[in-house]
Design a protein around this motif. Structure first.
Motif, PDB file in Angstrom:
ATOM      1  N   GLN A  60     -11.582  14.855  -2.732  1.00 43.38           N
ATOM      2  CA  GLN A  60     -11.588  13.535  -2.095  1.00 43.38           C
ATOM      3  C   GLN A  60     -12.352  12.520  -2.943  1.00 43.38           C
ATOM      4  O   GLN A  60     -11.893  11.383  -3.109  1.00 43.38           O
ATOM      5  N   THR A  61     -13.503  12.896  -3.476  1.00 42.30           N
ATOM      6  CA  THR A  61     -14.267  11.993  -4.333  1.00 42.30           C
ATOM      7  C   THR A  61     -13.451  11.609  -5.558  1.00 42.30           C
ATOM      8  O   THR A  61     -13.388  10.437  -5.938  1.00 42.30           O
ATOM      9  N   MET A  62     -12.797  12.600  -6.158  1.00 47.88           N
ATOM     10  CA  MET A  62     -12.004  12.317  -7.351  1.00 47.88           C
ATOM     11  C   MET A  62     -10.831  11.413  -7.014  1.00 47.88           C
ATOM     12  O   MET A  62     -10.492  10.526  -7.792  1.00 47.88           O
ATOM     13  N   ARG A  63     -10.220  11.588  -5.858  1.00 51.22           N
ATOM     14  CA  ARG A  63      -9.106  10.714  -5.458  1.00 51.22           C
ATOM     15  C   ARG A  63      -9.571   9.263  -5.367  1.00 51.22           C
ATOM     16  O   ARG A  63      -8.849   8.350  -5.763  1.00 51.22           O
ATOM     17  N   LEU A  64     -10.779   9.049  -4.849  1.00 49.58           N
ATOM     18  CA  LEU A  64     -11.317   7.692  -4.752  1.00 49.58           C
ATOM     19  C   LEU A  64     -11.568   7.091  -6.135  1.00 49.58           C
ATOM     20  O   LEU A  64     -11.239   5.929  -6.388  1.00 49.58           O
ATOM     21  N   VAL A  65     -12.145   7.892  -7.030  1.00 52.54           N
ATOM     22  CA  VAL A  65     -12.401   7.426  -8.400  1.00 52.54           C
ATOM     23  C   VAL A  65     -11.081   7.094  -9.087  1.00 52.54           C
ATOM     24  O   VAL A  65     -10.935   6.043  -9.720  1.00 52.54           O
ATOM     25  N   ILE A  66     -10.101   7.967  -8.946  1.00 55.15           N
ATOM     26  CA  ILE A  66      -8.799   7.765  -9.575  1.00 55.15           C
ATOM     27  C   ILE A  66      -8.117   6.516  -9.013  1.00 55.15           C
ATOM     28  O   ILE A  66      -7.552   5.713  -9.770  1.00 55.15           O
ATOM     29  N   ALA A  67      -8.181   6.324  -7.710  1.00 49.97           N
ATOM     30  CA  ALA A  67      -7.553   5.144  -7.102  1.00 49.97           C
ATOM     31  C   ALA A  67      -8.153   3.862  -7.675  1.00 49.97           C
ATOM     32  O   ALA A  67      -7.424   2.916  -8.010  1.00 49.97           O
ATOM     33  N   ARG A  68      -9.453   3.844  -7.817  1.00 46.85           N
ATOM     34  CA  ARG A  68     -10.111   2.645  -8.374  1.00 46.85           C
ATOM     35  C   ARG A  68      -9.726   2.439  -9.831  1.00 46.85           C
ATOM     36  O   ARG A  68      -9.392   1.328 -10.244  1.00 46.85           O
ATOM     37  N   LEU A  69      -9.772   3.511 -10.629  1.00 45.13           N
ATOM     38  CA  LEU A  69      -9.425   3.393 -12.046  1.00 45.13           C
ATOM     39  C   LEU A  69      -7.963   2.997 -12.227  1.00 45.13           C
ATOM     40  O   LEU A  69      -7.637   2.201 -13.117  1.00 45.13           O
ATOM     41  N   ALA A  70      -7.092   3.520 -11.393  1.00 43.53           N
ATOM     42  CA  ALA A  70      -5.673   3.167 -11.482  1.00 43.53           C
ATOM     43  C   ALA A  70      -5.465   1.697 -11.114  1.00 43.53           C
ATOM     44  O   ALA A  70      -4.695   0.988 -11.774  1.00 43.53           O
ATOM     45  N   SER A  71      -6.180   1.229 -10.090  1.00 44.20           N
ATOM     46  CA  SER A  71      -6.024  -0.173  -9.679  1.00 44.20           C
ATOM     47  C   SER A  71      -6.523  -1.132 -10.754  1.00 44.20           C
ATOM     48  O   SER A  71      -6.067  -2.270 -10.835  1.00 44.20           O
ATOM     49  N   GLU A  72      -7.442  -0.666 -11.593  1.00 47.52           N
ATOM     50  CA  GLU A  72      -7.979  -1.491 -12.683  1.00 47.52           C
ATOM     51  C   GLU A  72      -7.212  -1.304 -13.988  1.00 47.52           C
ATOM     52  O   GLU A  72      -7.545  -1.919 -14.999  1.00 47.52           O
ATOM     53  N   GLY A  73      -6.194  -0.426 -13.976  1.00 44.00           N
ATOM     54  CA  GLY A  73      -5.354  -0.253 -15.145  1.00 44.00           C
ATOM     55  C   GLY A  73      -5.859   0.717 -16.196  1.00 44.00           C
ATOM     56  O   GLY A  73      -5.322   0.782 -17.296  1.00 44.00           O
ATOM     57  N   TRP A  74      -6.877   1.513 -15.878  1.00 45.64           N
ATOM     58  CA  TRP A  74      -7.460   2.445 -16.849  1.00 45.64           C
ATOM     59  C   TRP A  74      -6.658   3.737 -16.951  1.00 45.64           C
ATOM     60  O   TRP A  74      -6.676   4.404 -17.965  1.00 45.64           O
ATOM     61  N   LEU A  75      -6.001   4.109 -15.854  1.00 44.96           N
ATOM     62  CA  LEU A  75      -5.187   5.328 -15.853  1.00 44.96           C
ATOM     63  C   LEU A  75      -4.025   5.150 -14.905  1.00 44.96           C
ATOM     64  O   LEU A  75      -3.949   4.171 -14.179  1.00 44.96           O
ATOM     65  N   GLU A  76      -3.111   6.107 -14.962  1.00 41.00           N
ATOM     66  CA  GLU A  76      -1.954   6.074 -14.075  1.00 41.00           C
ATOM     67  C   GLU A  76      -1.624   7.476 -13.610  1.00 41.00           C
ATOM     68  O   GLU A  76      -1.961   8.462 -14.272  1.00 41.00           O
ATOM     69  N   LEU A  77      -0.974   7.542 -12.461  1.00 36.94           N
ATOM     70  CA  LEU A  77      -0.520   8.811 -11.915  1.00 36.94           C
ATOM     71  C   LEU A  77       0.965   8.949 -12.220  1.00 36.94           C
ATOM     72  O   LEU A  77       1.749   8.039 -11.960  1.00 36.94           O
ATOM     73  N   VAL A  78       1.326  10.106 -12.784  1.00 45.18           N
ATOM     74  CA  VAL A  78       2.708  10.381 -13.154  1.00 45.18           C
ATOM     75  C   VAL A  78       3.121  11.663 -12.453  1.00 45.18           C
ATOM     76  O   VAL A  78       2.356  12.632 -12.404  1.00 45.18           O
ATOM     77  N   SER A  79       4.326  11.692 -11.906  1.00 47.55           N
ATOM     78  CA  SER A  79       4.809  12.894 -11.222  1.00 47.55           C
ATOM     79  C   SER A  79       4.668  14.104 -12.127  1.00 47.55           C
ATOM     80  O   SER A  79       5.000  14.054 -13.314  1.00 47.55           O
TER      81      SER A  79
END
Length: 142
Positions: A60-79
């Motif tokens: 859950q903590t990692m999901r929150l970190v990832i969501a923030r980083l993705a919203s800022e354009g630092w990373l993306e989620l790919v299927s």
């Protein structure tokens, strides 16, 4: 303590202090964002679960970190091609650039510290020690 144990303890202490000094003085963040971006650069794309495990945090903590980083354009989620229900976390070009800038800033701080405190002979001694320390670091890859 044996000589090897004393050397091991001295190395542990000084390397830890060195890392803390670089983190404290180089103008780079040492937070969940920076650590996650650096982890992804080392590992390449991974699942959220593997990223959480590798960083030692909850899913859950990692999901929150990832969501923030993705919203800022630092990373993306790919299927994930292996698991259609899951995603792999990828660095974006912006994330790669951020890691490069952070590495450069840390290296510049270290270079300034070397120039301010060491003569050429001492720097040559440190240069000679790098492959020896690398040999120990490579044990983690085995």
């Amino acid at each position: 303590m044996t000589e090897v144990e004393l050397l091991a303890d001295d190395l542990r202490e000084v390397i830890g202090r060195f890392v803390r000094a670089v983190r404290a003085h180089a103008p780079t963040p040492s937070d969940a964002r920076a650590e996650t971006l650096a982890f992804l650069e080392r590992t390449g794309p991974v699942s959220i679960a593997l990223l959480a495990d590798g960083r030692g945090v909850t899913h859950q903590t990692m999901r929150l970190v990832i969501a923030r980083l993705a919203s800022e354009g630092w990373l993306e989620l790919v299927s994930d091609p292996q698991d259609r229900r899951g995603y792999l976390v990828h660095l974006t070009e912006k994330g790669v650039a951020e890691n490069a800038a952070a590495r450069k800033a840390r290296a510049e701080w270290i270079a300034d510290a070397l120039a301010a405190t060491m003569d050429p002979r001492e720097m040559a001694t440190l240069r000679a020690a790098v492959p020896l320390l690398q040999r120990i670091a490579d044990l983690a890859l085995q």
